[in-house]
Design a protein around this motif. Structure first.
Motif, mmCIF file in Angstrom:
data_model
loop_
_atom_site.group_PDB
_atom_site.id
_atom_site.type_symbol
_atom_site.label_atom_id
_atom_site.label_comp_id
_atom_site.label_asym_id
_atom_site.label_seq_id
_atom_site.Cartn_x
_atom_site.Cartn_y
_atom_site.Cartn_z
ATOM 1 N N ILE A 69 33.321 35.937 41.961
ATOM 2 C CA ILE A 69 34.089 37.143 41.594
ATOM 3 C C ILE A 69 34.066 38.195 42.688
ATOM 4 O O ILE A 69 34.628 39.272 42.543
ATOM 5 C CB ILE A 69 33.566 37.777 40.286
ATOM 6 C CG1 ILE A 69 32.119 38.244 40.453
ATOM 7 C CG2 ILE A 69 33.708 36.812 39.133
ATOM 8 C CD1 ILE A 69 31.619 39.052 39.269
ATOM 9 N N GLU A 70 33.428 37.845 43.799
ATOM 10 C CA GLU A 70 33.183 38.842 44.819
ATOM 11 C C GLU A 70 34.470 39.460 45.362
ATOM 12 O O GLU A 70 34.535 40.639 45.662
ATOM 13 C CB GLU A 70 32.353 38.188 45.916
ATOM 14 C CG GLU A 70 31.450 39.123 46.636
ATOM 15 C CD GLU A 70 32.196 39.777 47.734
ATOM 16 O OE1 GLU A 70 31.781 40.858 48.138
ATOM 17 O OE2 GLU A 70 33.206 39.193 48.169
ATOM 18 N N LYS A 71 35.488 38.637 45.492
ATOM 19 C CA LYS A 71 36.732 39.173 46.055
ATOM 20 C C LYS A 71 37.603 39.833 45.015
ATOM 21 O O LYS A 71 38.633 40.417 45.351
ATOM 22 C CB LYS A 71 37.514 38.055 46.755
ATOM 23 C CG LYS A 71 36.896 37.704 48.092
ATOM 24 C CD LYS A 71 37.679 36.616 48.796
ATOM 25 C CE LYS A 71 36.962 36.237 50.089
ATOM 26 N NZ LYS A 71 37.519 35.025 50.667
ATOM 27 N N LEU A 103 24.156 33.328 41.587
ATOM 28 C CA LEU A 103 24.689 33.475 42.941
ATOM 29 C C LEU A 103 26.087 32.884 43.046
ATOM 30 O O LEU A 103 26.961 33.462 43.697
ATOM 31 C CB LEU A 103 23.744 32.807 43.946
ATOM 32 C CG LEU A 103 22.372 33.474 44.021
ATOM 33 C CD1 LEU A 103 21.421 32.648 44.861
ATOM 34 C CD2 LEU A 103 22.494 34.881 44.592
ATOM 35 N N LEU A 147 28.153 32.715 40.636
ATOM 36 C CA LEU A 147 29.013 33.653 39.908
ATOM 37 C C LEU A 147 29.346 34.863 40.775
ATOM 38 O O LEU A 147 30.504 35.297 40.852
ATOM 39 C CB LEU A 147 28.288 34.080 38.619
ATOM 40 C CG LEU A 147 28.948 35.126 37.736
ATOM 41 C CD1 LEU A 147 30.336 34.679 37.294
ATOM 42 C CD2 LEU A 147 28.075 35.388 36.507
ATOM 43 N N ILE A 148 28.338 35.388 41.444
ATOM 44 C CA ILE A 148 28.559 36.526 42.347
ATOM 45 C C ILE A 148 29.587 36.151 43.416
ATOM 46 O O ILE A 148 30.525 36.893 43.695
ATOM 47 C CB ILE A 148 27.212 36.963 42.986
ATOM 48 C CG1 ILE A 148 26.379 37.704 41.951
ATOM 49 C CG2 ILE A 148 27.441 37.827 44.215
ATOM 50 C CD1 ILE A 148 24.929 37.906 42.355
ATOM 51 N N GLY A 149 29.423 34.959 43.978
ATOM 52 C CA GLY A 149 30.367 34.508 44.997
ATOM 53 C C GLY A 149 31.774 34.343 44.437
ATOM 54 O O GLY A 149 32.761 34.643 45.105
#
Lengths: 193, 157
Positions: A31-33, A25, A27-29
């Motif tokens: 690279i999200e942008k 999670l 990691l997702i946060g």
């Protein structure tokens, strides 16, 4: 959004999808942008998270294999690239043939999205939706005619809803973590149709 | 279109190949840009500079992951509204003011406003719709996807 709210969001996500670990999670946060534009982008992401580059690579590959990440890559502003005719085509298809037609549509490269959706009777009888992007309206109309002919839709009622203005086009928002990168041009209008 | 938006004819052949290649995916490896650059017959620095420019000029909206939101527990829905033309701008402003509205299109039809909602839970969709109806004074027609036949938005340039 501040970090405590961000973490709370992540906790909520985790409680619903238990198979995602905290590190996934984070990691997702991270690279999200967008991915860093540097020679070793994943090493940069890893440094920010305090984990190794190898762990980032391993986790990203796993997220992709599990379908959490559909793909990595670019999203184009289609209008700026000349795709100025954008039509949502909706069809009133008998319920027992909608799957068959959906599969027929999906065989065409120019059909970029195709979904079955609920009718809203009596106002809205259409239950199969597809998107067709083209450079001109004529091109889009020709493609629709091709679908009608080749998927056998002569007796099926359909409508073509060309877009006139776009107000927002965001990246994949999820769980309020993302701010909409296109928010600044939420008022961006496109009259070129 | 914004007056400063780049025209597609301002793109050279390398820009086009970069966009087309990266619509198909991006490697998960130590030197992903170098890998893509090799494939395109250019070098890492050039690719990075081109990508930066394409993002700065807003030809690309994003460069990164596309998530399957449902697998993260979120919910999406397509919503339509029938808004009288003279009231359209007022309602658009209201709708666009909701952070849950991911994008919104005006379309040529009696159902003239079409937007996508993205929320954390399916229940939140219902709640946001009710708030939009209250704020705008018009009903929302909720059309969540029931089945997906194809999702591949790839536009060759």
């Amino acid at each position: 959004m501040d970090m405590s709210a961000f973490r709370e969001h992540l906790r909520q996500i985790r409680s619903r999808v238990g198979f995602l670990e905290d590190t996934d999670l984070a990691l997702i946060g991270a690279i999200e942008k967008g991915l860093p534009l540097s020679p070793r982008p994943y090493a940069e992401v890893a440094a920010g998270l305090g984990i190794s580059e190898q762990e980032v690579l391993r986790r990203l590959a796993a997220l992709r294999n599990r379908g959490v990440i559909k793909r990595l890559g670019v999203v184009v502003r289609h209008r700026e690239l000349g795709y100025r005719a954008n039509a949502m085509v909706v069809w009133d298809v008998p319920d027992d043939t909608v799957g068959e037609l959906g599969r027929c549509f999906s065989g065409y490269d120019f059909v970029t999205l195709c979904y079955r959706r609920p009718r809203q009777l009596p106002q809205w009888p259409y239950n199969l939706f597809c998107m067709i992007h083209g450079k001109t309206r004529d091109e889009v109309q020709a493609r629709i005619a091709q679908l009608v002919q080749e998927c056998g839709l002569e007796s099926v009622q359909h409508q073509v809803l060309f877009s006139r203005r776009r107000f927002k086009q965001c990246g994949a928002r999820y769980h309020g973590v993302t701010t909409c990168p296109a928010l600044a041009d939420a008022r961006e209008a496109d009259y070129a149709t | 279109m914004r007056p400063d938006a780049a025209r597609p004819d301002a793109l050279d052949s390398l820009d086009r190949r970069i966009i087309n290649t990266l619509q198909d995916g991006f490697p998960v490896s130590e030197r992903p840009y170098a890998e893509v650059a090799r494939q395109l017959g250019t070098d890492e620095d050039t690719l990075l500079a081109r990508l930066k420019r394409l993002l700065d000029e807003r030809i690309l909206t994003r460069f990164g992951p596309m998530y399957q939101a449902e697998r993260l527990g979120g919910a999406f829905s397509l919503v339509a509204m029938k808004v009288p033309p003279e009231d359209f701008d007022r309602v658009a402003e209201i709708v666009n003011g909701f952070t849950e509205v991911a994008h919104n299109y005006q379309r040529e039809h009696a159902f003239n406003m079409w937007f996508v909602l993205a929320t954390e839970t399916p229940e939140a969709i219902t709640d946001v719709l009710r708030r939009i109806e209250q704020a705008s004074g018009y009903p929302c027609y909720n059309m969540p996807k029931l089945e997906e036949y194809y999702v591949r938005l790839r536009l060759p340039v």
